[in-house]
Design a protein around this motif. Structure first.
Motif, PDB file in Angstrom:
ATOM      1  N   TYR A  91       0.834  -1.197   0.000  1.00 31.49           N
ATOM      2  CA  TYR A  91       0.000   0.000   0.000  1.00 31.49           C
ATOM      3  C   TYR A  91       0.870   1.248   0.000  1.00 31.49           C
ATOM      4  O   TYR A  91       1.912   1.315   0.681  1.00 31.49           O
ATOM      5  N   SER A  92       0.429   2.269  -0.739  1.00 32.63           N
ATOM      6  CA  SER A  92       1.191   3.526  -0.800  1.00 32.63           C
ATOM      7  C   SER A  92       1.263   4.203   0.562  1.00 32.63           C
ATOM      8  O   SER A  92       2.230   4.917   0.868  1.00 32.63           O
ATOM      9  N   HIS A  93       0.263   3.967   1.395  1.00 32.19           N
ATOM     10  CA  HIS A  93       0.260   4.597   2.715  1.00 32.19           C
ATOM     11  C   HIS A  93       0.723   3.632   3.805  1.00 32.19           C
ATOM     12  O   HIS A  93       0.492   3.857   4.997  1.00 32.19           O
ATOM     13  N   GLY A  94       1.364   2.525   3.394  1.00 36.20           N
ATOM     14  CA  GLY A  94       1.943   1.602   4.362  1.00 36.20           C
ATOM     15  C   GLY A  94       3.258   2.142   4.905  1.00 36.20           C
ATOM     16  O   GLY A  94       3.652   3.277   4.629  1.00 36.20           O
ATOM     17  N   ALA A  95       3.961   1.290   5.660  1.00 33.36           N
ATOM     18  CA  ALA A  95       5.199   1.730   6.312  1.00 33.36           C
ATOM     19  C   ALA A  95       6.442   1.082   5.714  1.00 33.36           C
ATOM     20  O   ALA A  95       7.520   1.175   6.278  1.00 33.36           O
ATOM     21  N   SER A 106       8.161  -0.590   1.655  1.00 36.10           N
ATOM     22  CA  SER A 106       7.961  -0.812   0.225  1.00 36.10           C
ATOM     23  C   SER A 106       7.532  -2.244  -0.065  1.00 36.10           C
ATOM     24  O   SER A 106       7.011  -2.536  -1.144  1.00 36.10           O
ATOM     25  N   SER A 140       5.291  -5.491   1.723  1.00 31.36           N
ATOM     26  CA  SER A 140       4.379  -5.808   2.821  1.00 31.36           C
ATOM     27  C   SER A 140       5.045  -6.675   3.885  1.00 31.36           C
ATOM     28  O   SER A 140       4.792  -6.515   5.084  1.00 31.36           O
ATOM     29  N   ASP A 187       6.678  -4.543   6.464  1.00 27.54           N
ATOM     30  CA  ASP A 187       5.901  -3.466   7.078  1.00 27.54           C
ATOM     31  C   ASP A 187       5.767  -3.741   8.579  1.00 27.54           C
ATOM     32  O   ASP A 187       5.215  -4.766   8.983  1.00 27.54           O
ATOM     33  N   GLN A 198       3.917  -2.554  10.921  1.00 28.30           N
ATOM     34  CA  GLN A 198       2.555  -2.706  11.443  1.00 28.30           C
ATOM     35  C   GLN A 198       1.998  -4.096  11.165  1.00 28.30           C
ATOM     36  O   GLN A 198       1.363  -4.712  12.016  1.00 28.30           O
TER      37      GLN A 198
END
Length: 399
Positions: free
Chosen positions: A248-252, A254, A256, A259, A261
């Motif tokens: 997701y572009s708004h993830g934390a 590049s 998953s 990420d 979270q």
């Protein structure tokens, strides 16, 4: 890897396809019997593996992770094996242990639906030649469609409640796969009809002689199924995240899989899976103590029976809540693609919700609370049916 471990891995391979296509696990249950599962608790000297209850429950958790339908389908067998292990030494016990060692399985047929009065049994045994004839209709006959024998509750002419062991493959026995629940659809929990089927005299036992921790063990199997589902949710979530190409572009991150979270969410799933397993095995250790008390005093047996019932009720309450939360949290880790029917990830919640609906946990919470506060005795036998109508007062009676 043991033979059972290899079979469990094989069962997992086809579980999602069976779920999507509603294919009963006849083959997987056959693989298990070939690997000696039917005699897992039978003593080694009588042809079994001599497993403890803790080992049995640990195996059921792994089996439920692979396919939760399978251990639930074997619940009646597990209970009747335990009943024969508790029975006095002698020919009856030996005959049944030999049958288990030969791979013979037992299903169950207890519940009656419709306008049956609460606590009553309408299925009957009538004398017939050199044995009995059983007549009646049962529902929720989990596992009987896969079994060689059906452990059926019935009453004999004098009103005594008995357990009748009925050969499944004979005239007068019809088992249908008509269970229409949204979960645990492959457990064979449908209707069984007995129409004058034969029962040997030696295969009828008074219900009051059943092993004392029966309800605790029956429910412990369901707790193990839930713990296995929680374990498989973690496994599926980790696999999906590990192999996910999109982010997701708004993830934390590049990717998953990196990420923080999402990794935190996986960590929580892993902790929950570990907790459900630990709670289940702790309850199994308490039931193990009850099983080891076969030669103890009646007072000690009663004490351990109570401890087992309360321990399993606590486990059922806790593990049900944790597993249902786990099966929902799975989707917080993944994207909308996780809802694809091809992945069948919804099966975890559906199956857990169905298992957790057995003997409603709200009642279990009240029973535990009453025992803790008032030292009340928990109920050991449960029934479902239509409450009996109160007697109509005679004319002129005081109200």
């Amino acid at each position: 890897m043991s033979a059972l471990d290899a079979v469990i891995a094989r069962i997992r391979e086809g579980a999602v396809q069976r779920e999507r296509e509603r294919v009963l696990p006849n083959e997987p249950i056959g693989w298990l019997t070939e690997a000696g599962f039917a005699a897992l608790r039978v003593p080694v000297e009588q042809g079994g593996a001599g497993a403890s209850i803790v080992k049995l429950i640990d195996t059921l958790i792994e089996l439920a992770a692979a396919d939760p339908n399978v251990p639930q389908a074997l619940r009646g067998h597990i209970a009747f094996v335990e009943d024969r292990l508790w029975a006095p030494e002698g020919p009856d016990r030996d005959r049944w242990l030999a049958r288990f060692a030969a791979g013979e399985l037992v299903g169950n047929a207890v519940t009656e639906i419709g306008n049956v009065t609460l606590g009553s049994t309408e299925t009957r045994l009538d004398p017939a030649g050199d044995g009995w004839a059983i007549t009646g209709r049962k529902f929720y006959t989990t596992g009987s469609i896969f079994a060689d024998w059906i452990d059926a509750s019935a009453v004999i002419p004098d009103g005594t409640e008995v357990a009748a062991l009925v050969r499944r493959n004979q005239p007068g026995v019809t088992v249908s796969d008509d269970w229409d629940g949204f979960g645990q659809r492959l457990t064979g929990s449908g209707t069984t009809v007995f129409a004058g089927a034969h029962v040997d005299l030696a295969d009828v036992f008074e219900f009051r002689t059943r092993f004392p921790y029966q309800t605790a063990l029956y429910q412990l199997v369901l707790v193990a199924v839930l713990a296995g589902i929680a374990q498989e949710v973690e496994r599926d979530a980790a696999h999906e995240l590990r192999t996910r190409a999109r982010a997701y572009s708004h993830g934390a991150a590049s990717e998953s899989r990196h990420d923080p979270q999402l990794l935190e969410a996986i960590g929580r799933l892993s902790a929950t899976a570990a907790a459900t397993r630990a709670i289940t095995l702790d309850a199994a250790r308490i039931v193990e103590r009850a099983a080891a008390a076969r030669d103890a005093s009646p007072e000690r047996i009663a004490e351990l029976k109570r401890e087992s019932e309360l321990a399993v009720s606590r486990a059922q309450l806790s593990v049900a809540e944790l597993t249902l939360r786990q099966a929902t949290a799975l989707f917080d880790v993944l994207g909308a693609s996780a809802t694809s029917t091809g992945r069948a990830l919804d099966r975890h919640w559906r199956n857990a919700r169905t298992v957790a609906s057995h003997n409603p946990v709200a009642f279990k919470a009240r029973i535990i609370g009453d025992a803790v506060v008032n030292d009340a005795e928990p109920p050991y036998e449960w029934y479902v049916g239509v409450p009996a109508k109160p007697a109509t007062p005679a004319s002129g009676a005081a109200s």
